[in-house]
Design a protein around this motif. Structure first.
Motif, PDB file in Angstrom:
ATOM      1  N   THR A  85      -8.052  10.259 -15.228  1.00 32.78           N
ATOM      2  CA  THR A  85      -6.924   9.717 -15.979  1.00 32.78           C
ATOM      3  C   THR A  85      -5.997   8.923 -15.070  1.00 32.78           C
ATOM      4  O   THR A  85      -5.522   7.848 -15.448  1.00 32.78           O
ATOM      5  CB  THR A  85      -6.152  10.851 -16.681  1.00 32.78           C
ATOM      6  N   LEU A  86      -5.740   9.423 -13.877  1.00 31.73           N
ATOM      7  CA  LEU A  86      -4.912   8.677 -12.935  1.00 31.73           C
ATOM      8  C   LEU A  86      -5.586   7.363 -12.544  1.00 31.73           C
ATOM      9  O   LEU A  86      -4.922   6.314 -12.483  1.00 31.73           O
ATOM     10  CB  LEU A  86      -4.614   9.507 -11.686  1.00 31.73           C
ATOM     11  N   THR A 150      -3.619   9.931  -3.351  1.00 34.24           N
ATOM     12  CA  THR A 150      -4.837   9.297  -2.849  1.00 34.24           C
ATOM     13  C   THR A 150      -5.370   8.266  -3.848  1.00 34.24           C
ATOM     14  O   THR A 150      -5.838   7.196  -3.444  1.00 34.24           O
ATOM     15  CB  THR A 150      -5.914  10.358  -2.551  1.00 34.24           C
ATOM     16  N   CYS A 151      -5.286   8.583  -5.128  1.00 34.23           N
ATOM     17  CA  CYS A 151      -5.725   7.633  -6.158  1.00 34.23           C
ATOM     18  C   CYS A 151      -4.952   6.323  -6.038  1.00 34.23           C
ATOM     19  O   CYS A 151      -5.534   5.237  -6.080  1.00 34.23           O
ATOM     20  CB  CYS A 151      -5.521   8.204  -7.557  1.00 34.23           C
ATOM     21  N   ASP A 154      -5.984   4.471  -2.785  1.00 29.63           N
ATOM     22  CA  ASP A 154      -7.335   3.913  -2.840  1.00 29.63           C
ATOM     23  C   ASP A 154      -7.464   2.742  -3.800  1.00 29.63           C
ATOM     24  O   ASP A 154      -8.183   1.788  -3.515  1.00 29.63           O
ATOM     25  CB  ASP A 154      -8.347   4.999  -3.205  1.00 29.63           C
ATOM     26  N   LEU A 155      -6.795   2.827  -4.938  1.00 29.91           N
ATOM     27  CA  LEU A 155      -6.939   1.772  -5.946  1.00 29.91           C
ATOM     28  C   LEU A 155      -6.018   0.592  -5.720  1.00 29.91           C
ATOM     29  O   LEU A 155      -6.393  -0.554  -5.959  1.00 29.91           O
ATOM     30  CB  LEU A 155      -6.730   2.350  -7.350  1.00 29.91           C
ATOM     31  N   VAL A 156      -4.803   0.860  -5.282  1.00 30.92           N
ATOM     32  CA  VAL A 156      -3.859  -0.232  -5.051  1.00 30.92           C
ATOM     33  C   VAL A 156      -4.158  -0.875  -3.708  1.00 30.92           C
ATOM     34  O   VAL A 156      -4.140  -2.085  -3.556  1.00 30.92           O
ATOM     35  CB  VAL A 156      -2.397   0.248  -5.158  1.00 30.92           C
ATOM     36  N   GLY A 157      -4.421  -0.048  -2.700  1.00 32.86           N
ATOM     37  CA  GLY A 157      -4.888  -0.528  -1.410  1.00 32.86           C
ATOM     38  C   GLY A 157      -3.898  -1.300  -0.576  1.00 32.86           C
ATOM     39  O   GLY A 157      -4.282  -2.087   0.263  1.00 32.86           O
ATOM     40  N   TYR A 158      -2.603  -1.096  -0.789  1.00 37.71           N
ATOM     41  CA  TYR A 158      -1.604  -1.798   0.029  1.00 37.71           C
ATOM     42  C   TYR A 158      -1.150  -0.933   1.160  1.00 37.71           C
ATOM     43  O   TYR A 158      -1.091   0.216   1.146  1.00 37.71           O
ATOM     44  CB  TYR A 158      -0.411  -2.238  -0.818  1.00 37.71           C
TER      45      TYR A 158
END
Length: 158
Positions: A85-86, A150-151, A154-158
């Motif tokens: 969901t996150l 961590t989500c 990992d997903l935004v990556g900035y």
């Protein structure tokens, strides 16, 4: 997939005291595989203000779903759904505005989204505290707040 009302949650609280293998649990379990259910949508859709009664019912529903014998223990499914969901929320809600902006405007948007994300993870972690205290500890899994942060990383990556 259905939305769950406060009436559903109150009925679940009663059923949880009388017998844990309810059709309500089955309904929530089915929804875990389809899309975000009421337990997650409360926080993700910012259905505020959330009164004490509603939040208490959500916590007790989660407790009842996790405090059962196999095959009716939904702890692992709830833990997996938390991360899923996150990931879905970040991909669909956080990333698009960040990709549209550049330079200083992107940094401001990123800072605001990070603040919002931390608040959301804090509330989700409170609702799912039973998972944190028992299921995660027994399985030596990353804590919910760690998974949430961590989500984003990992997903935004900035």
């Amino acid at each position: 997939m259905g939305r769950y009302t406060e009436r559903d949650l109150k009925a679940e609280e009663t059923i949880g005291r009388e017998g844990r293998n309810s059709s309500f649990h089955k309904r929530i379990y089915d929804d875990l595989h389809v899309s975000s259910n009421y337990l997650f949508s409360v926080v993700l859709n910012f259905v505020w203000p959330l009164n004490y009664s509603s939040s208490s019912l959500i916590c007790s529903t989660i407790y009842n779903m996790c405090n059962q014998k196999e095959p009716h223990d939904y702890s692992e499914q709830l833990y997996n759904k938390y991360k899923e969901t996150l990931d879905e929320y970040i991909t669909s809600t956080v990333l698009p505005p960040l990709r549209e902006k550049h330079d200083e405007f992107m940094l401001r948007e990123l800072a605001q989204r990070w603040l919002n994300h931390k608040v959301m993870v804090m509330w989700l972690t409170r609702f799912f505290q039973y998972l944190d205290r028992y299921f995660i500890t027994r399985r030596s899994l990353p804590a919910l707040n760690v998974v949430g942060m961590t989500c984003f990383r990992d997903l935004v990556g900035y």
